[in-house]
Design an enzyme around this catalytic site. Structure first.
Site, mmCIF file in Angstrom:
data_model
loop_
_atom_site.group_PDB
_atom_site.id
_atom_site.type_symbol
_atom_site.label_atom_id
_atom_site.label_comp_id
_atom_site.label_asym_id
_atom_site.label_seq_id
_atom_site.Cartn_x
_atom_site.Cartn_y
_atom_site.Cartn_z
ATOM 1 C CG HIS A 376 -1.989 -0.998 1.201
ATOM 2 N ND1 HIS A 376 -3.241 -0.800 0.655
ATOM 3 C CD2 HIS A 376 -1.979 -2.277 1.644
ATOM 4 C CE1 HIS A 376 -3.965 -1.910 0.791
ATOM 5 N NE2 HIS A 376 -3.213 -2.821 1.384
ATOM 6 C CE LYS A 564 -6.174 13.926 0.213
ATOM 7 N NZ LYS A 564 -6.258 12.745 -0.651
ATOM 8 N NE ARG A 565 -3.468 10.117 10.058
ATOM 9 C CZ ARG A 565 -3.098 9.168 10.903
ATOM 10 N NH1 ARG A 565 -3.835 8.080 11.035
ATOM 11 N NH2 ARG A 565 -2.027 9.300 11.644
ATOM 12 C CE LYS A 570 -2.194 10.782 3.047
ATOM 13 N NZ LYS A 570 -2.824 9.889 2.066
ATOM 14 C CB THR A 672 -10.016 4.919 -1.033
ATOM 15 O OG1 THR A 672 -9.504 5.295 0.247
ATOM 16 C CG2 THR A 672 -9.296 3.682 -1.516
ATOM 17 C CE LYS A 676 -13.949 6.104 1.057
ATOM 18 N NZ LYS A 676 -13.039 6.192 2.232
HETATM 19 C C1 26W Z 1 4.000 0.713 9.915
HETATM 20 C C2 26W Z 1 3.358 2.031 9.857
HETATM 21 C C3 26W Z 1 2.459 2.152 8.697
HETATM 22 C C4 26W Z 1 1.107 2.302 8.909
HETATM 23 C C5 26W Z 1 0.263 2.390 7.844
HETATM 24 C C6 26W Z 1 2.945 2.116 7.425
HETATM 25 C C7 26W Z 1 2.109 2.198 6.377
HETATM 26 C C8 26W Z 1 0.759 2.328 6.562
HETATM 27 C C9 26W Z 1 -0.170 2.348 5.389
HETATM 28 C C10 26W Z 1 0.524 1.827 4.176
HETATM 29 C C11 26W Z 1 -0.751 3.663 5.120
HETATM 30 C C12 26W Z 1 -1.940 3.603 4.196
HETATM 31 O O1 26W Z 1 -3.058 3.612 4.659
HETATM 32 N N1 26W Z 1 -1.726 3.593 2.871
HETATM 33 C C13 26W Z 1 -2.796 3.917 1.944
HETATM 34 O O2 26W Z 1 -3.461 2.744 1.508
HETATM 35 C C14 26W Z 1 -4.601 3.081 0.743
HETATM 36 C C15 26W Z 1 -5.338 1.806 0.421
HETATM 37 O O3 26W Z 1 -4.624 1.049 -0.495
HETATM 38 C C16 26W Z 1 -4.202 3.855 -0.493
HETATM 39 O O4 26W Z 1 -5.363 4.252 -1.171
HETATM 40 C C17 26W Z 1 -3.381 5.083 -0.116
HETATM 41 O O5 26W Z 1 -2.895 5.728 -1.271
HETATM 42 C C18 26W Z 1 -2.223 4.677 0.769
HETATM 43 O O6 26W Z 1 -1.530 5.814 1.240
#
Ligand code: 26W
Length: 831
Positions: A376, A564-565, A570, A672, A676
């Site tokens: 992701h 978004k975060r 971003k 995503t 929406k």
């Molecule tokens: C280990 C810490 C950590 C926590 C969360 C590392 C990475 C993440 C995720 C990868 C963050 C995340 O939510 N990524 C998002 O995933 C979505 C679903 O596929 C994508 O639409 C977003 O672009 C992506 O940033």
């Protein structure tokens, strides 16, 4: 926790043979009153929304339970293959409205409540969000579950039951404050505790090699400190199809043995605090999005999820098939949601070899045939690495297995690139004292996918380039989606009705049918009503903004939204630079043909992410100045919406005109939220990043405000990037930067935002904000001009909704199933 069983013949249908519950207003009303009076024990003086919500939740839950059992029976009787979606996050949001929609009883329930003098809207707000996720990855898992239930795919979600979900964000004095989200304090009607299915999970100790009675070399994990994992099942209803799938969440709990040593030594209090340590594992969700912090407790969470879930699946297999694992890989699949649960690769090997006596090759064949991995993110700071020392201390036996996986893997690397030592270092699962979890996931899986076309290509030719060279057939793309049930049918009833009027409601389960709306793109009367619906939804959004920010959003303005975060990639900062530019234009009197605009920004910053928090401060500071400047008036409003969450998005997306998707190209894996917004008729202003590219392809370039460098332009500019030259050459940008530098937005706090300016001026700025400023401002001007023609704008809005068919998770799940899972959709017979 001890569960006695009784000696009775089994099965005993006389216990469970009850007539189906009614879905009509009369039956619902009757049940509601029984729950309110008898189960909850409330009376006519009770005014607490919580109990009213809870009574209705129990009424709905009963209807789910009937179908839940039938679904489990159907899967069991058909001996179906199942897939287990392993995820540290499931951002479910609220369950009540969704369950009522999917059961098809929303109207009858509303009628029943009306008869009792209650208002559905108010009850709905009595439900807390299940915020068991950070953002995109967690919400995606929730949308996947909804679509799998609707497609009648036997998919089980496995996750953790965090006592504290994503923190509640307050904004005080213009800055983020985190508050714990104790979402379970009032109980949770949507979960069913299953203590009889608890699993023991080991930590610590050491691995011991020995010979069994038959003289075979074996390994056991000894002297460990064990923890119980107790499952809580959450129902996942499909859309009007009698299917109810399961999300199984684990809670950690101390074992009695856990405390034995301390008790024997007579230290009662130490024993109890050790007990706490065990129960702490699932206490809190880590609020980090896209940067891992290497905390031991987090690794414990990951292993607890992997081990308990795999034991559950393997245990289920053994009950039915004994110790014969020949058919296991044909009947079970695991999808790893990012690397977070990827220790499952080693854990499945351990269970098969140590507990069930398979040899390495047989166990490895099963593991690689069942595991699949979804990536992701490409951000290097988000790639999980666990120190070998920590691993050895916490998970000695899994580490040993990972070392052996790596040894065998490096033999293959050596065969593929003979004599190339560097390649072996590069592709090693263990390197620089760390276990590289992404490499473990790639090596241990038969499928690796990215979440949008661009992202998958970057995986294949960047992050996993060498792995792609070794195993090209392993890599595939699965563009994300969202469920249209929650994100259109449920959250936007007015638009849903307007759509149904022309093309029927088939889109609720076949989103591509929205394309039928295109036929009405020049129907002036229909477009006028399209606008009316948008105005209605803007009113709801404006009410939320007024409530939570105290700011008035005039309804005729362009509603421009970025939620978004908060993360530098971003580029909320680029958004706010544009806001400052608009403010500057107003102050200069450059307002000919002006379009009034309301800019809404919302999102949480990871508590330890200093720069993200500073960006929130800047947004709040700019809002403060702009909203109080009498020269500005209705021309521009700015608000930072606190505590952005699933239930807030359900109001935000329908009320948005312009969706901000402005990440540096190549950095947002998919996005995503962008989908929406599109579904709800917002136009997108965005870069060629993630799924934006596919959104623009579907909507047509004339219905999308494009700006910014492409991914390859970003990479080729990087070595010569000179933001200070760009600023010097662009008068507007120079003025914007100057306003921040001169403390225009923090007259009382000199230099408060200097670090932000420095980041923009830095030639090594990874996000290259200055590079995209000019084209962003131009695209924003185009959007503002377009908004002046209401008919043309609503035409584009309609085309966006009509073109959003691809972005349903129904389509996404269909692709996962066709290419990776190969499950057979299994209908649940009506009673
Ligand atoms: C280990 C810490 C950590 C926590 C969360 C590392 C990475 C993440 C995720 C990868 C963050 C995340 O939510 N990524 C998002 O995933 C979505 C679903 O596929 C994508 O639409 C977003 O672009 C992506 O940033």
């Amino acid at each position: 926790m001890f569960h006695k069983t009784v000696k009775l013949s089994s099965p005993r249908p006389e216990l469970t043979d009850v007539p189906p519950l009614g879905l009509d207003a009369v039956a619902l009303s009757e049940d509601y009153r029984r729950y309110f009076n008898h189960t909850l024990g409330r009376d006519e003086f009770c005014t607490s929304v919580h109990y009213m919500y809870e009574a209705l939740a129990m009424v709905v839950r009963d209807r789910l339970l009937e179908r839940w059992k039938k679904t489990n029976a159907a899967y069991h009787n058909n001996d179906v293959k199942r897939v287990y979606y392993l995820s540290l996050e499931f951002l479910m949001g609220r369950a009540l409205s969704n369950a009522m929609l999917n059961l098809g009883l929303s109207d009858e329930a509303e009628k029943a409540l009306e008869g009792l003098g209650l208002v559905m809207e108010e009850l709905r707000d009595g439900e807390p969000d299940a915020g068991l996720g950070n953002g995109g990855l967690g919400r995606l898992a929730a949308c996947f579950l909804d679509s799998c239930a609707t497609l009648q795919l036997p998919v089980v979600g496995y996750g953790l039951r965090y006592e504290y979900g994503m923190f509640r964000q307050l904004v005080a004095g213009g800055k983020q404050v985190e508050e714990p989200d104790h979402w379970l304090v009032n109980g949770n009607p949507w979960e069913l505790e299953r203590p009889e299915l608890q699993r023991l999970v080991q930590f610590g100790g050491r691995s011991e090699h020995y010979q069994d009675a038959r003289g075979v070399d074996r390994v056991r994990w000894v002297d460990s400190e064990d923890v119980w994992a107790i499952p809580y099942d959450v129902p996942v209803p499909g859309y009007r199809n009698e299917t109810v799938n399961t999300l199984r969440l684990w809670k950690s709990s101390a074992t009695d043995e856990f405390n034995l040593r301390e008790f024997n030594a007579g230290s009662y209090t130490e024993a109890v605090s050790e007990k706490n340590a065990a129960e702490n594992i699932t206490l809190v969700l880590y609020p980090n999005d896209a940067s891992e912090n290497g905390k031991e407790l987090r690794l414990r969470q990951q292993y607890l999820l992997a081990s308990a879930s795999l034991q559950d699946v393997v245990g289920h297999w053994v009950r039915a098939h004994g110790e014969d694992f020949t058919g296991f890989a044909d009947k079970n699949g695991f999808q790893l949601n990012d690397t977070h649960p990827s220790v499952a690769v080693a854990e499945l090997m351990r269970l098969l070899m140590d507990e069930h006596l398979l040899g390495w090759d047989a166990a490895w064949a099963i593991t690689t045939r069942t595991m699949a991995y979804t990536n992701h993110t490409l951000l290097p700071e988000a790639l999980e690495r666990w120190s070998v020392d920590l691993f050895r201390h916490l998970l000695p036996r899994p580490l040993e297995i990972i070392e052996e996986i790596n040894r065998r893997h490096l033999l293959k690397v050596a065969a593929r690139w003979p004599g190339n030592v560097e390649m072996r270092h590069k592709l090693s699962i263990i390197g620089d004292g760390d276990v590289r979890m992404a490499y473990l996931a790639v090596v241990g899986s038969h499928s690796v996918n990215g979440v949008a076309e661009l992202h998958t290509n970057l995986l294949k030719h960047g992050l996993f380039g060498d792995f792609h060279a070794m195993w090209p057939e392993r890599f595939n793309n699965k563009t994300n989606g969202v469920t249209q049930r929650r994100w259109l049918a449920m959250c936007n009833p007015a638009l849903s009705d307007l759509i149904n009027e022309r093309i029927g409601s088939g889109w609720v389960t076949e989103l591509s049918e929205l394309a039928g709306l295109r036929a009405y793109r020049d129907d002036k009367a229909y477009l006028a009503r399209w606008r009316e619906v948008k105005q209605l939804n803007k009113q709801r959004l404006a009410k939320l903004v007024k409530q939570d920010c105290g700011i008035d959003f005039p309804l005729e303005s362009l509603f421009d939204v970025q939620v978004k975060r908060i993360h530098e990639y971003k580029r909320q900062l680029l958004n706010i630079l544009h806001v400052i530019h608009l403010y500057d234009r107003i102050k200069r009197g450059d307002t000919a043909a002006w379009t009034n605009r309301c800019v809404l920004i919302g999102g949480k910053a990871a508590p330890g992410y200093w720069m993200a928090k500073r960006i929130i401060k800047l947004v709040c500071a700019v809002a403060e100045v702009v909203n109080h400047d009498l020269d500005v008036g209705d021309k521009l409003k700015v608000a930072f919406l606190p505590n952005y969450r699933v239930s807030a998005m359900e109001i935000i997306a329908p009320g948005t005109d312009l969706s901000e998707q402005i990440s540096t190209a190549g950095k947002e894996a998919s996005g995503t939220g962008n989908m929406k917004f599109m579904m709800n008729g917002a136009l997108t202003i965005g870069t060629l990043d993630g799924a934006n590219i596919e959104i623009r392809e579907e909507a047509g370039e004339e219905n999308f405000f494009l700006f910014g460098l492409t991914e390859s332009e970003v990479e080729s500019l990087r070595p010569n990037y000179d933001p200070n030259a760009i600023i010097a050459a662009d008068e507007d940008l120079a003025r914007v930067v100057g306003l921040i530098e001169n403390d225009q937005f923090c007259p009382d706090r000199e230099g408060r935002f200097q670090a932000i300016v420095d980041s923009v001026r830095n030639p090594h700025d990874p996000w290259m904000t200055a590079a995209d400023f000019r084209s962003y401002v131009n695209a924003q001007r185009e959007a503002a001009n377009a908004y002046q023609d209401p008919v043309a704008w609503s035409r584009m809005s309609l085309i966006n909704t009509a073109s959003s068919g691809k972005f349903s998770t129904d389509r996404t799940m269909h692709e996962y199933n066709a290419d990776i899972w190969k499950l057979v959709p299994t209908a649940v017979g009506k009673a």
